[in-house]
Design a protein around this motif. Structure first.
Motif, PDB file in Angstrom:
ATOM      1  N   SER A 129       0.887  -1.302  -0.099  1.00 14.86           N
ATOM      2  CA  SER A 129       0.007   0.036   0.001  1.00 14.86           C
ATOM      3  C   SER A 129       0.830   1.130   0.037  1.00 14.86           C
ATOM      4  CB  SER A 129      -0.739  -0.049   1.097  1.00 14.86           C
ATOM      5  OG  SER A 129      -1.847  -1.059   1.252  1.00 14.86           O
TER       6      SER A 129
ATOM      7  N   GLY B 170      -7.716   5.372  -5.615  1.00 12.19           N
ATOM      8  CA  GLY B 170      -6.575   4.433  -5.591  1.00 12.19           C
ATOM      9  C   GLY B 170      -5.719   4.762  -6.896  1.00 12.19           C
TER      10      GLY B 170
ATOM     11  N   ARG C 216      -6.441   4.493  -1.786  1.00 10.70           N
ATOM     12  CA  ARG C 216      -7.619   3.875  -2.306  1.00 10.70           C
ATOM     13  C   ARG C 216      -8.541   3.258  -1.113  1.00 10.70           C
ATOM     14  NH1 ARG C 216      -8.116   0.583  -6.600  1.00 10.70           N
ATOM     15  NH2 ARG C 216      -5.948   0.623  -7.080  1.00 10.70           N
TER      16      ARG C 216
ATOM     17  N   THR D  83     -11.936  -0.546  -3.019  1.00 10.74           N
ATOM     18  CA  THR D  83     -11.092  -1.758  -2.941  1.00 10.74           C
ATOM     19  C   THR D  83     -11.514  -2.976  -3.393  1.00 10.74           C
ATOM     20  OG1 THR D  83     -10.038  -0.529  -0.960  1.00 10.74           O
ATOM     21  CG2 THR D  83      -9.561  -3.112  -1.009  1.00 10.74           C
TER      22      THR D  83
END
Length: 408
Positions: free
Chosen positions: A208, A255, A261, A266
Motif C-alpha cells: 500500500s 487508488g 484507495r 478496494t
C-alpha cells in the motif's frame, strides 16, 4: 487466546443479534407487529421488547469494544520494546507514540522565514501635527469597537472516519506485507501406519503506497504581525483541511496516484443489496457476510446522515417508532455496532466491517509546515506562503472483512 472473556462476549453479541434479526424477519418489510408470533402482547408491548433488546445489544456492543481495546493494549505491551525505541529506523510500521510536539502555529511563528520579517521594516519618522480643525468625531476617532476574538468556522463536513482506523507509523514509501492467499487444511484422522494428508500454504506480497495530501495559504506580512491570532487560526484550519481530505479519501479514494484507495473502491470488499429487505435487515445481512466470508467480527457501521435519518424514523405498520419516540435521544448503534454518521461517502450506501483488526492508517510523516516569501512576486508584495502536507498509507489487510450495503 489470552482473553476468553472477549470471545465469550463476541459470541453472546452474535447470538443476540440473530434473535433480534429473526424478530424483524417475522414482522416483514412493513414491520407489522401482528405477524410476530415469537412475542406476545400488543404492538406497543412488542415494540417495547424490541427496544429493550436493542438496548441490550448496545451494552453488549460497547462491552466488546472495550474488551477489544484492552486486548490490543495487551498485545502491544508484549512487543519487543527494542523495536520501537525513539529514533530507531526499522523499515517497518511501528505504533504511533504520544509525545510532546509543537503545534503547527508554533512551528510557523518560530520558523526562520517568519522571524526574518520582524526586522524588515522601512525607516520611521515622528511628525508633530498641529490640529487646526475642531476636534470632533468626524475629524477625530470614531467610537472604539472591540472584537470578541470569536471566529465562526465555515459550515463544512466534520472529520469522523479517521478516528475509526487504527494508526501506526512507517519509515518507508509503502507499507509492504505478506498475505496468505492459499490455505488448504487437509488435517484428518489417520490410522496407524497411514499416510499423512498433505496441506498447502501460499503467500503473496502486497503493498500500500504512501500518498501525500497538501494545501497552502497566502498571508500578508501585515497579518502576520498579529502573532496570537495568526498562530491560532492557522493552527486550527490547515491541519483540519488535511484531515478532512484524508477522511474522505479513506472512504472513496480511487487508488489512482496520487489518491489513496478507499474502502468503497478496494477490490474484494463485499456487497449486500437491500432489495426488498428493511434497511436493518440488509445491514445485518452485510454483517453476516463479514463474519462468514470475511471471517471477521464487524465492530462499526458508517452510514450517511440522511440514511441514518430513515433508520431512526422507522415505524411499525401502526405508527410506533422502532428506534424510540421523538422525545428520546435514541441509540447511535445498530445491531450493537457503533454508528458513524458521515457524508464523506455517497448516500444510500453503508459500510460495515472489522475496522479494528483489518485496516490501518500508517503515517510516513505527520503535518509538516513551511513558510516562505519566495513564491512568485510575494517578496515585493509583502506576502508569505504557508504550505502544509501529510504523508500516509491506508492499508486494508482483508477486503472481505468489509461489506457495503447498497440501496438503503
Amino acid at each position: 487466546m489470552p482473553f476468553p472473556a472477549l470471545k465469550e462476549a463476541q459470541d453472546h453479541l452474535a447470538a443476540k443479534q440473530k434473535e433480534l434479526y429473526d424478530i424483524f424477519t417475522e414482522a416483514g418489510p412493513d414491520l407489522d407487529m401482528d405477524l410476530i408470533k415469537s412475542m406476545s402482547g400488543t404492538s406497543t408491548d412488542k415494540v417495547a421488547e424490541i427496544r429493550a433488546r436493542n438496548d441490550e445489544l448496545d451494552e453488549l456492543g460497547q462491552k466488546v469494544d472495550d474488551l477489544q481495546t484492552v486486548a490490543k493494549a495487551f498485545a502491544r505491551s508484549r512487543q519487543d520494546p527494542e523495536r520501537t525505541e525513539p529514533g530507531a529506523d526499522t523499515g517497518t510500521t511501528t505504533p504511533t507514540r504520544p509525545g510532546e510536539t509543537k503545534s503547527l502555529g508554533q512551528l510557523f511563528t518560530e520558523s526562520p522565514a517568519y522571524k526574518g520579517i520582524q526586522g524588515q521594516v522601512g525607516p520611521e519618522s515622528h511628525l508633530d501635527i498641529e490640529l487646526k480643525a475642531l476636534f470632533q468625531t468626524t475629524a477625530g476617532w470614531l467610537p472604539e469597537t472591540t472584537r470578541t476574538g470569536t471566529v465562526v468556522p465555515f459550515a463544512t463536513r466534520p472529520v469522523q472516519v479517521i478516528d475509526l482506523i487504527p494508526g501506526t507509523s512507517t519509515t518507508q514509501a509503502a507499507v509492504v506485507y505478506m498475505e496468505e492467499t492459499v490455505f488448504t487444511n487437509t488435517a484428518a484422522e489417520t490410522a496407524e501406519g497411514g499416510t499423512y494428508p498433505e496441506a498447502a500454504l501460499q503467500l503473496a506480497e502486497q503493498s500500500s503506497p504512501v500518498r501525500k495530501i497538501s494545501v497552502w495559504l497566502p498571508i500578508t506580512d501585515d497579518q502576520l504581525e498579529d502573532e496570537p491570532q495568526a498562530r491560532g487560526y492557522v493552527n486550527n484550519r490547515l491541519p483540519f483541511m488535511l484531515r478532512q481530505r484524508m477522511d474522505g479519501q479513506i472512504l472513496v479514494g480511487s487508488g489512482t496516484a496520487p489518491n489513496l484507495r478507499g474502502f468503497l473502491n478496494t477490490p474484494g470488499t463485499q456487497t449486500q443489496a437491500k432489495g426488498s429487505d428493511p434497511v436493518p435487515d440488509a445491514i445485518y445481512k452485510g454483517m453476516v457476510k463479514v463474519r462468514v466470508t470475511g471471517r471477521a467480527l464487524p465492530n462499526a457501521a458508517i452510514i450517511h446522515p440522511l440514511d441514518w435519518q430513515d433508520i431512526r424514523l422507522l415505524r411499525t405498520a401502526d405508527g410506533i417508532y422502532i428506534w424510540g419516540s421523538p422525545s428520546e435521544a435514541g441509540p447511535e448503534r445498530i445491531w450493537g455496532l457503533g454508528v458513524i454518521q458521515s457524508d464523506a461517502g455517497p448516500e444510500n450506501t453503508a459500510l460495515v466491517g472489522d475496522f479494528a483488526n483489518f485496516s490501518e492508517l500508517s503515517t510516513r510523516r505527520g503535518v509538516d509546515v513551511q513558510v516562505s516569501n519566495s513564491h512568485a512576486d510575494f517578496f515585493i508584495n509583502g506576502k508569505q506562503a504557508v504550505r502544509a502536507d501529510v504523508r500516509a498509507a491506508l492499508v486494508i489487510y482483508r477486503p472481505a472483512a468489509f461489506c457495503t450495503v447498497t440501496g438503503i
